[in-house]
Design a protein around this motif. Structure first.
Motif, PDB file in Angstrom:
ATOM      1  N   GLY A 230       0.812  -1.207   0.000  1.00 56.35           N
ATOM      2  CA  GLY A 230       0.000   0.000   0.000  1.00 56.35           C
ATOM      3  C   GLY A 230       0.845   1.256   0.000  1.00 56.35           C
ATOM      4  N   ALA A 231       1.958   1.247   0.732  1.00 62.93           N
ATOM      5  CA  ALA A 231       2.850   2.405   0.750  1.00 62.93           C
ATOM      6  C   ALA A 231       3.415   2.675  -0.641  1.00 62.93           C
ATOM      7  N   ALA A 232       3.760   1.606  -1.362  1.00 66.05           N
ATOM      8  CA  ALA A 232       4.259   1.767  -2.731  1.00 66.05           C
ATOM      9  C   ALA A 232       3.174   2.331  -3.639  1.00 66.05           C
ATOM     10  N   THR A 233       1.943   1.859  -3.464  1.00 67.93           N
ATOM     11  CA  THR A 233       0.836   2.335  -4.285  1.00 67.93           C
ATOM     12  C   THR A 233       0.546   3.807  -4.019  1.00 67.93           C
ATOM     13  N   LEU A 234       0.570   4.214  -2.737  1.00 65.78           N
ATOM     14  CA  LEU A 234       0.351   5.621  -2.401  1.00 65.78           C
ATOM     15  C   LEU A 234       1.447   6.501  -2.990  1.00 65.78           C
ATOM     16  N   ALA A 235       2.691   6.050  -2.878  1.00 61.07           N
ATOM     17  CA  ALA A 235       3.800   6.834  -3.432  1.00 61.07           C
ATOM     18  C   ALA A 235       3.674   6.948  -4.947  1.00 61.07           C
ATOM     19  N   HIS A 236       3.273   5.854  -5.589  1.00 61.56           N
ATOM     20  CA  HIS A 236       3.086   5.857  -7.038  1.00 61.56           C
ATOM     21  C   HIS A 236       1.984   6.840  -7.432  1.00 61.56           C
ATOM     22  N   ALA A 237       0.871   6.818  -6.705  1.00 59.62           N
ATOM     23  CA  ALA A 237      -0.231   7.728  -6.993  1.00 59.62           C
ATOM     24  C   ALA A 237       0.143   9.171  -6.718  1.00 59.62           C
ATOM     25  N   LEU A 265      -4.326   2.793  -8.343  1.00 59.20           N
ATOM     26  CA  LEU A 265      -5.597   3.066  -7.682  1.00 59.20           C
ATOM     27  C   LEU A 265      -6.670   3.365  -8.730  1.00 59.20           C
ATOM     28  N   PRO A 266      -7.907   2.921  -8.500  1.00 52.17           N
ATOM     29  CA  PRO A 266      -8.970   3.138  -9.494  1.00 52.17           C
ATOM     30  C   PRO A 266      -9.141   4.596  -9.879  1.00 52.17           C
ATOM     31  N   GLU A 267      -9.025   5.517  -8.896  1.00 51.99           N
ATOM     32  CA  GLU A 267      -9.196   6.936  -9.201  1.00 51.99           C
ATOM     33  C   GLU A 267      -8.124   7.424 -10.174  1.00 51.99           C
ATOM     34  N   ALA A 268      -6.884   7.000  -9.933  1.00 50.15           N
ATOM     35  CA  ALA A 268      -5.793   7.416 -10.819  1.00 50.15           C
ATOM     36  C   ALA A 268      -5.941   6.788 -12.189  1.00 50.15           C
ATOM     37  N   ASP A 269      -6.361   5.530 -12.233  1.00 52.52           N
ATOM     38  CA  ASP A 269      -6.560   4.839 -13.504  1.00 52.52           C
ATOM     39  C   ASP A 269      -7.637   5.540 -14.327  1.00 52.52           C
ATOM     40  N   LEU A 270      -8.747   5.952 -13.680  1.00 52.60           N
ATOM     41  CA  LEU A 270      -9.823   6.637 -14.379  1.00 52.60           C
ATOM     42  C   LEU A 270      -9.361   7.987 -14.912  1.00 52.60           C
ATOM     43  N   ALA A 271      -8.583   8.712 -14.111  1.00 50.74           N
ATOM     44  CA  ALA A 271      -8.088  10.018 -14.550  1.00 50.74           C
ATOM     45  C   ALA A 271      -7.172   9.871 -15.763  1.00 50.74           C
ATOM     46  N   ILE A 272      -6.339   8.839 -15.772  1.00 51.61           N
ATOM     47  CA  ILE A 272      -5.452   8.598 -16.913  1.00 51.61           C
ATOM     48  C   ILE A 272      -6.263   8.266 -18.157  1.00 51.61           C
ATOM     49  N   PRO A 321      -5.133  18.867 -12.354  1.00 53.83           N
ATOM     50  CA  PRO A 321      -4.263  18.081 -11.478  1.00 53.83           C
ATOM     51  C   PRO A 321      -3.916  16.750 -12.106  1.00 53.83           C
ATOM     52  N   SER A 322      -2.713  16.295 -11.850  1.00 50.60           N
ATOM     53  CA  SER A 322      -2.227  15.039 -12.417  1.00 50.60           C
ATOM     54  C   SER A 322      -3.034  13.865 -11.924  1.00 50.60           C
ATOM     55  N   ALA A 323      -3.032  12.815 -12.725  1.00 52.33           N
ATOM     56  CA  ALA A 323      -3.684  11.573 -12.288  1.00 52.33           C
ATOM     57  C   ALA A 323      -2.971  10.989 -11.100  1.00 52.33           C
ATOM     58  N   HIS A 324      -1.745  11.430 -10.870  1.00 51.63           N
ATOM     59  CA  HIS A 324      -0.974  10.934  -9.737  1.00 51.63           C
ATOM     60  C   HIS A 324      -0.899  11.976  -8.630  1.00 51.63           C
ATOM     61  N   ALA A 325      -1.982  12.699  -8.409  1.00 48.60           N
ATOM     62  CA  ALA A 325      -2.016  13.679  -7.323  1.00 48.60           C
ATOM     63  C   ALA A 325      -1.927  12.953  -5.996  1.00 48.60           C
ATOM     64  N   PRO A 326      -1.407  13.601  -4.941  1.00 50.62           N
ATOM     65  CA  PRO A 326      -1.258  12.929  -3.650  1.00 50.62           C
ATOM     66  C   PRO A 326      -2.580  12.383  -3.147  1.00 50.62           C
ATOM     67  N   LEU A 327      -2.542  11.143  -2.676  1.00 50.27           N
ATOM     68  CA  LEU A 327      -3.732  10.497  -2.151  1.00 50.27           C
ATOM     69  C   LEU A 327      -3.465   9.928  -0.772  1.00 50.27           C
ATOM     70  N   THR A 328      -2.659  10.620   0.010  1.00 48.67           N
ATOM     71  CA  THR A 328      -2.319  10.110   1.326  1.00 48.67           C
ATOM     72  C   THR A 328      -3.328  10.567   2.350  1.00 48.67           C
ATOM     73  N   GLN A 329      -3.355   9.862   3.486  1.00 48.52           N
ATOM     74  CA  GLN A 329      -4.301  10.134   4.563  1.00 48.52           C
ATOM     75  C   GLN A 329      -3.584  10.862   5.695  1.00 48.52           C
ATOM     76  N   THR A 330      -4.148  11.982   6.161  1.00 52.10           N
ATOM     77  CA  THR A 330      -3.542  12.720   7.262  1.00 52.10           C
ATOM     78  C   THR A 330      -3.755  11.980   8.567  1.00 52.10           C
ATOM     79  N   ALA A 331      -2.697  11.878   9.353  1.00 49.94           N
ATOM     80  CA  ALA A 331      -2.792  11.153  10.619  1.00 49.94           C
ATOM     81  C   ALA A 331      -3.539  11.987  11.642  1.00 49.94           C
ATOM     82  N   PRO A 332      -4.214  11.343  12.626  1.00 50.95           N
ATOM     83  CA  PRO A 332      -4.897  12.079  13.682  1.00 50.95           C
ATOM     84  C   PRO A 332      -3.915  12.803  14.580  1.00 50.95           C
ATOM     85  N   ASP A 333      -4.398  13.792  15.306  1.00 48.59           N
ATOM     86  CA  ASP A 333      -3.525  14.590  16.150  1.00 48.59           C
ATOM     87  C   ASP A 333      -2.888  13.770  17.252  1.00 48.59           C
TER      88      ASP A 333
END
Length: 339
Positions: A230-237, A265-272, A321-333
């Motif tokens: 998943g970390a690789a997929t997020l970095a790729h996206a 990720l499906p969202e990135a694939d659709l944007a491409i 915005p690129s199909a590979h725009a950041p898709l990371t999740q912000t951590a809780p405080d």
């Protein structure tokens, strides 16, 4: 002897075709060395036939795949990847768990389980946001021992995002409180992630805890090691190149990174797909609302432009915005197997 072995309780997990291929290669090399030393004259491993050891392709848990799993209990692939939303739900759920920072680190920076368990504070530089992977914990049977990273490429330095740095700082503060509470009973190992009294974490217990936590909120099943995928997929996206991901994960070959560890990720694939479709000029277009064909007039440059089309549409599409725009999740405080 066979009867005695058959009565024994199983003590090793069943391995897949790829692992069996590697086991045979190791055995064959050892027996060749024995032949060179004139200990034996024949290498039986050379004639063992095994099924092709193809690496399973990582798949993302889409809604359709989740429905299939809920109905049949079958995973579409041995290697499954959570969507960013799934990862965010999991991290929010485990925000108060003592291993939160470990899961956060693996989810965003892709450390192997043994690397995370063996990480030392002396190799973790929070002020500069850098982490050096220099050691790992390896399980032999049930015994745990320290070893060097899996490959030469595994010894690496990776950058930490600000959320991961804050998670590790909170974890260090909690560890300092544990050290004071245990006083003379504290075991000083110098590790980032430890048990309540400072002793080494057993990697198998970390895996068990991970499964317990994600089952509590009914997330589709993945292995702890799949957080690394998943970390690789997020970095790729987010736009990272394969070479950058290879270095982050510590792979010796970029082929492993491209073939096994990066899922689209499906969202990135659709944007491409949408961006590719916009590159082809069409003399006729179909209205999305009515399904009728709309005739196009040629532009000054001689290219067909549909009626009512936005003359800046193509430029805006390219500058979107690129199909590979950041898709990371912000951590809780309040706070991210060795293959």
């Amino acid at each position: 002897m066979k009867a005695a072995i058959a009565e024994m309780d199983p003590y090793r997990r069943i391995v897949g075709p790829a692992t069996r291929q590697r086991v045979r290669s190791t055995l064959r090399a050892a027996l060749n060395a024995a032949i060179a030393q004139q200990l034996i004259t024949f290498n039986p491993a050379s004639h063992v036939e095994l099924e092709a050891g193809r690496r399973p392709k990582a798949l993302v848990w889409t809604e359709e795949r989740i429905l299939h799993w809920e109905r049949t209990g079958e995973k579409p692939s041995p290697v499954m990847v959570w969507t960013p939303e799934h990862t965010g739900l999991f991290l929010d759920h485990v925000a108060e768990d003592r291993l939160y920072a470990l899961f956060h680190l693996v989810a965003f920076r892709g450390l192997r389980r043994g690397e995370a368990c063996g990480q030392r504070w002396t190799d973790t530089h929070l002020e500069t946001g850098l982490l050096t992977v220099a050691k790992q914990l390896v399980v032999n049977g049930w015994e745990v021992y320290e070893d060097d990273p899996k490959t030469d490429a595994g010894a690496r330095t990776i950058a930490l995002d600000s959320d991961t740095v804050q998670a590790l700082k909170r974890h260090r503060a909690q560890q300092d409180e544990d050290r004071k509470e245990w006083e003379s009973g504290w075991v000083e190992t110098g590790r980032v992630f430890t048990r309540e009294n400072g002793e080494l974490l057993h990697p198998a217990n970390v895996t068990r805890r991970f499964i317990e936590l994600h089952e509590e909120i009914g997330l589709p099943p993945i292995r702890l090691h799949d957080l690394r995928h998943g970390a690789a997929t997020l970095a790729h996206a987010a736009g990272a190149g394969l070479k950058d991901i290879q270095e982050m994960l510590g792979h010796s070959s970029i082929t492993i990174t491209s073939d096994t560890y990066t899922s689209l990720l499906p969202e990135a694939d659709l944007a491409i797909a949408e961006a590719a479709a916009r590159l082809v000029p069409r003399a006729r277009v179909t209205s999305e609302d009515t399904g009728r064909e709309v005739r196009a007039q040629p532009s000054e440059a001689g290219e067909p432009v549909p009626f009512d089309a936005d003359p800046l549409g193509d430029i805006r599409e390219i500058n979107s915005p690129s199909a590979h725009a950041p898709l990371t999740q912000t951590a809780p405080d309040e706070k991210s197997e060795a293959e």
